[in-house]
Enzyme design. Sequence first.
Site, PDB file in Angstrom:
ATOM      1  N   ARG A 136       3.011 -83.678 -13.038  1.00  0.00           N
ATOM      2  CA  ARG A 136       4.143 -84.584 -13.220  1.00  0.00           C
ATOM      3  C   ARG A 136       5.390 -84.004 -12.582  1.00  0.00           C
ATOM      4  O   ARG A 136       5.525 -82.795 -12.440  1.00  0.00           O
ATOM      5  CB  ARG A 136       4.426 -84.828 -14.705  1.00  0.00           C
ATOM      6  N   SER A 138       2.854 -90.980 -18.056  1.00  0.00           N
ATOM      7  CA  SER A 138       2.833 -91.377 -19.469  1.00  0.00           C
ATOM      8  C   SER A 138       4.217 -91.857 -19.913  1.00  0.00           C
ATOM      9  O   SER A 138       4.768 -92.765 -19.326  1.00  0.00           O
ATOM     10  CB  SER A 138       2.313 -90.227 -20.335  1.00  0.00           C
ATOM     11  N   ASP A 187       1.539 -95.828 -20.092  1.00  0.00           N
ATOM     12  CA  ASP A 187       0.127 -95.948 -19.749  1.00  0.00           C
ATOM     13  C   ASP A 187      -0.719 -96.307 -20.965  1.00  0.00           C
ATOM     14  O   ASP A 187      -1.951 -96.277 -20.903  1.00  0.00           O
ATOM     15  CB  ASP A 187      -0.403 -94.679 -19.081  1.00  0.00           C
ATOM     16  N   ARG A 241      -0.536 -93.924 -26.044  1.00  0.00           N
ATOM     17  CA  ARG A 241       0.099 -93.584 -27.323  1.00  0.00           C
ATOM     18  C   ARG A 241       0.333 -94.851 -28.139  1.00  0.00           C
ATOM     19  O   ARG A 241       0.455 -95.945 -27.594  1.00  0.00           O
ATOM     20  CB  ARG A 241       1.425 -92.862 -27.103  1.00  0.00           C
ATOM     21  N   GLU A 276      -3.715 -86.318 -32.008  1.00  0.00           N
ATOM     22  CA  GLU A 276      -2.627 -85.374 -31.790  1.00  0.00           C
ATOM     23  C   GLU A 276      -1.378 -85.854 -32.515  1.00  0.00           C
ATOM     24  O   GLU A 276      -1.159 -87.059 -32.663  1.00  0.00           O
ATOM     25  CB  GLU A 276      -2.309 -85.253 -30.303  1.00  0.00           C
ATOM     26  N   GLU A 277      -0.531 -84.908 -32.887  1.00  0.00           N
ATOM     27  CA  GLU A 277       0.702 -85.233 -33.598  1.00  0.00           C
ATOM     28  C   GLU A 277       1.671 -86.039 -32.736  1.00  0.00           C
ATOM     29  O   GLU A 277       2.621 -86.639 -33.244  1.00  0.00           O
ATOM     30  CB  GLU A 277       1.375 -83.947 -34.082  1.00  0.00           C
ATOM     31  N   SER A 278       1.424 -86.082 -31.426  1.00  0.00           N
ATOM     32  CA  SER A 278       2.300 -86.804 -30.508  1.00  0.00           C
ATOM     33  C   SER A 278       1.873 -88.263 -30.329  1.00  0.00           C
ATOM     34  O   SER A 278       2.228 -88.890 -29.335  1.00  0.00           O
ATOM     35  CB  SER A 278       2.318 -86.100 -29.147  1.00  0.00           C
TER      36      SER A 278
END
Length: 545
Positions: free
Chosen positions: A46, A144, A305, A308, A390-392
Amino acid sequence: MHERAGRTARPEDLIDLDALLAAYEAVRPDMAEPQQRVVFGTSGHRGSSLDGAFNQAHILAIAQAVAEYRAAQRIDGPLFLGRDTHALSEPAFRSTLEVLVANGVQVLIDARDGFTPTPAVSHAILTHNRANTRQADGVLITPSHNPPRDGGIKYNPPSGGPAGSEATAAIAARANQLIEGGLTEVRRVPFAQAYATAGRFDFLAAYVDDLPSALDLDVVREAGVRIAADPLGGAAVAYWGAIAERHGLDLTVVNQTVDPRWAFMPLDTDGKIRMDCSSPAAMANLIGMMQGQARYDLAFGNDADADRHGIVTPDGGLMNPNHFLAAAIAYLFQNRPGWGAQVGVGKTLVSSSMIDRVVAGLGRRLVETPVGFKHFVPGLLDGSVGFGGEESAGASFLRRDGTVWTTDKDGLLLCLLAAEIQGRTGQSASRLYADLTDRYGAPAYARMDAPATRAQKARLAALSPADVTATALAGQPIVDILTTAPGNGEPIGGLKVVTRDAWFAARPSGTEDVYKIYAESFLGADHLAAVQAEARAVVDAALAG
């Protein structure tokens, strides 16, 4: 917190699209600068063209390196190529296609010439590979949730999920070699020829039509769950409407705008435009819409994308990702009879320990891994892990019959799971989480940054448990010190210290001169603050030693 966090961007906050796109073509990376070399993080390479970090030279070299890597691995099936709505994604898509076709790769691009969510590419790879001996892989052009000035590219091998470190290290090393050699070894054909040569694949129909294999959408429809969906200007923009139509859901797409400047977005906590659906500031529009209204039972948001998820409920606002992961696990493992008793639960070391308690209460096996969704790929692929999160705000889970759905994060899937929870139980996922806190306690969780030099970050990433001399943390004995993950034995790139009711984890930032401290306490906010303060002292002592 920036003073305008949660407020709509002003003209001066927006990127100059012409300058950004011109820099993609014109700027040549300085390979003596580490920030301008090809580097694959947990989700690909990125950067911004304006910084010399994501330019045509990078993408041509990466695409050539991918073509050579897949040939060396004898991957001879099609390569699924998708892109999101970032401004740099279109030129990067063109460059990638030109190189892959020139190398004789059978590339499949979107039949509708539209944007492609990450989970739709993972789903396509896995569906193809179940039915064919010639294995497929994929490339996604996306950074993302990153700001509009950024671009990104990531490679998914035949396992369908993010490539492992061995693959990305090889691809990055070869790409840097190609750039240093002036790109003379890069094969390339004109875009018109590449576009005409590429095959077509209907990512949207393949993904949307198959959703009932992973979700009970009948219960959502029959319960009349009323849903608002905001793609946040990302690749899911055409998918939510198609999901509503195909499955007869009461779902309204409340924002269909696609603007590579993201002029409609509220600013994130640091004052930047960032399509982070786990951030209350970035999700301020959707949260505000849900307050004091009775039209919708749920609202969803996704990043650019769509890997999430953001879940907004009238009774709880935007759900903390850790809270939703715990609620999702509690629900799924009681409502998926097709999953065997041996199927485990995957979480990262920096996710909430509420998950640990929920998993123990379910009598399931916990698989705790380092940060990075790639660590969940093997378990999801063979069905030994039913859920990885994941926590994200990134997660995926198995089909209802216990076979793999995606091995990459799927924000659409997790949002629809919230609707299934609502439809089946008659209560929101936030209410389900509140019930879990009544049973297991209510943790306080936070993340903070601490300054660190490059040398200190390298030292932190290489620590061993013996480097920690402390025996207590915030008044409790330390019961575990981890530098490798219990779930797979892989290095965590940092340190985790655990007591009975609290823990902290410290990891170096890959982009800034700081290290990140994740901490949690089941004894309240004051105890969490003590854990955070002592965490810095523990880390500083270990680094000094």
